[in-house]
Design an enzyme around this catalytic site. Structure first.
Site, short mmCIF file in Angstrom:
data_model
loop_
_atom_site.label_atom_id
_atom_site.label_comp_id
_atom_site.label_asym_id
_atom_site.label_seq_id
_atom_site.Cartn_x
_atom_site.Cartn_y
_atom_site.Cartn_z
N LEU A 76 0.82 -1.21 0.00
CA LEU A 76 0.00 0.00 0.00
C LEU A 76 0.86 1.26 0.00
O LEU A 76 2.03 1.21 0.40
CB LEU A 76 -0.87 0.02 1.26
N LYS B 262 7.74 1.11 1.08
CA LYS B 262 8.52 0.65 -0.08
C LYS B 262 9.69 1.59 -0.40
O LYS B 262 10.84 1.16 -0.50
CB LYS B 262 7.62 0.52 -1.32
N SER B 263 9.38 2.87 -0.57
CA SER B 263 10.43 3.82 -0.98
C SER B 263 11.47 3.99 0.12
O SER B 263 12.68 4.03 -0.16
CB SER B 263 9.83 5.18 -1.32
N SER C 2 1.62 -1.72 -7.41
CA SER C 2 1.15 -2.89 -8.20
C SER C 2 0.05 -3.64 -7.45
O SER C 2 0.28 -4.76 -6.98
CB SER C 2 2.32 -3.80 -8.59
P1 ADP Z 1 5.63 3.91 0.12
O1 ADP Z 1 6.84 4.08 -0.74
O2 ADP Z 1 5.27 2.46 0.35
O3 ADP Z 1 4.46 4.73 -0.35
P2 ADP Z 1 7.04 5.52 2.03
O4 ADP Z 1 8.37 4.85 2.15
O5 ADP Z 1 6.94 6.75 1.16
O6 ADP Z 1 5.96 4.43 1.59
O7 ADP Z 1 6.50 5.93 3.47
C1 ADP Z 1 6.55 5.04 4.56
C2 ADP Z 1 6.46 5.83 5.87
O8 ADP Z 1 6.41 4.90 6.96
C3 ADP Z 1 7.67 6.72 6.08
O9 ADP Z 1 7.25 7.90 6.68
C4 ADP Z 1 8.54 5.88 7.05
O10 ADP Z 1 9.37 6.68 7.86
C5 ADP Z 1 7.47 5.18 7.89
N1 ADP Z 1 7.91 3.89 8.48
C6 ADP Z 1 7.73 3.54 9.77
N2 ADP Z 1 8.23 2.31 10.02
C7 ADP Z 1 8.75 1.88 8.86
C8 ADP Z 1 9.43 0.66 8.49
N3 ADP Z 1 9.67 -0.31 9.35
N4 ADP Z 1 9.82 0.53 7.20
C9 ADP Z 1 9.56 1.52 6.30
N5 ADP Z 1 8.94 2.68 6.59
C10 ADP Z 1 8.53 2.86 7.87
#
Ligand code: ADP
Length: 214
Positions: free
Chosen positions: A34, A39-40, A107
């Site tokens: 989600l 992911k990023s 995806s």
């Molecule tokens: P996506 O790329 O899936 O849309 P992002 O990486 O942009 O998600 O955002 C994820 C958010 O969740 C960030 O603010 C990150 O700091 C937070 N977060 C908290 N715990 C985790 C974890 N274990 N792994 C990755 N992100 C995390």
């Protein structure tokens, strides 16, 4: 439109020769989950660690590709498929070149992930970056859930568009249970195993030898 007058022009360097030059196999780490699952964030940190180990890595991020290659696409199901098809084509080329590709794409449908798996073939792994919809909505680092709830974004995965949870991913990174560092460590270990060349025997050594003689 498909042109029947175009044929494939082969080169004189094989995939294994390229892998030998880089000292690694090309792989595609396809991260699905989600929005705000992580992911990023995980891809960025994983890239940093792997590059510090001397690995050739490239990040392909869904949002970033939508600024260029996929800037003509929206979020209808048809456009989402085309988004994934193009991304998978690029991934496949990079894997052929020998790179470790960290691909972060929501995806949302199993059929989209299947398309990527089939297009990329050997070297593809599906990584499910797992977090509950409620957690993702609470994190909302880009304010997208808020906009989706306000009706400012349509077809938003997890709110107004479906997400099919992967049934048999190659790896699950539970970002509610594990910290960013722990997720990165788990992923780096997996990548190092999968991208390692066979040592000193078999095809890679033989082809490197041939390569040097030419
Ligand atoms: P996506 O790329 O899936 O849309 P992002 O990486 O942009 O998600 O955002 C994820 C958010 O969740 C960030 O603010 C990150 O700091 C937070 N977060 C908290 N715990 C985790 C974890 N274990 N792994 C990755 N992100 C995390």
């Amino acid at each position: 439109m498909k042109n029947d007058n175009i044929s494939f022009h082969g080169g004189k360097v094989s995939r294994s020769e390229r892998y030998s030059v880089l000292g690694q196999k090309g792989i595609a780490v396809w991260m699905t989950g989600l929005s705000a699952s992580g992911k990023s964030t995980i891809a960025v940190e994983t890239e940093k660690v792997l590059v510090s180990m001397g690995k050739a890595v490239y990040r392909l991020d869904g949002d970033n590709l939508r600024h260029g290659l996929n800037s003509d696409l929206g979020f209808s199901e048809e456009d989402r498929f085309e988004n994934i098809r193009r991304a998978a084509e690029v991934c496949s080329l990079f894997v052929d070149a020998g790179l470790i590709v960290l691909a972060s794409f929501i995806s949302p449908l199993a059929s989209m992930r299947k398309l990527a798996r089939e297009k990329i073939g050997d070297g593809f792994i599906e990584v499910y970056v797992k977090a509950d919809p409620e957690t993702c909505e609470k994190r909302d680092p880009k304010g997208l859930y808020k906009k989706a709830r306000a009706g400012e974004i349509t077809d938003f995965t997890g709110v107004t568009a479906p997400y099919e949870v992967p049934l048999s991913p190659d790896l699950v990174l539970d970002t509610e249970k594990y910290s960013i560092d722990q997720c990165v460590r788990i992923l780096v270990d997996k990548i190092l195993q999968l991208s390692a060349l066979r040592q000193r025997n078999g095809l890679y050594r033989y082809e490197r030898h041939k390569f040097r003689q030419e």
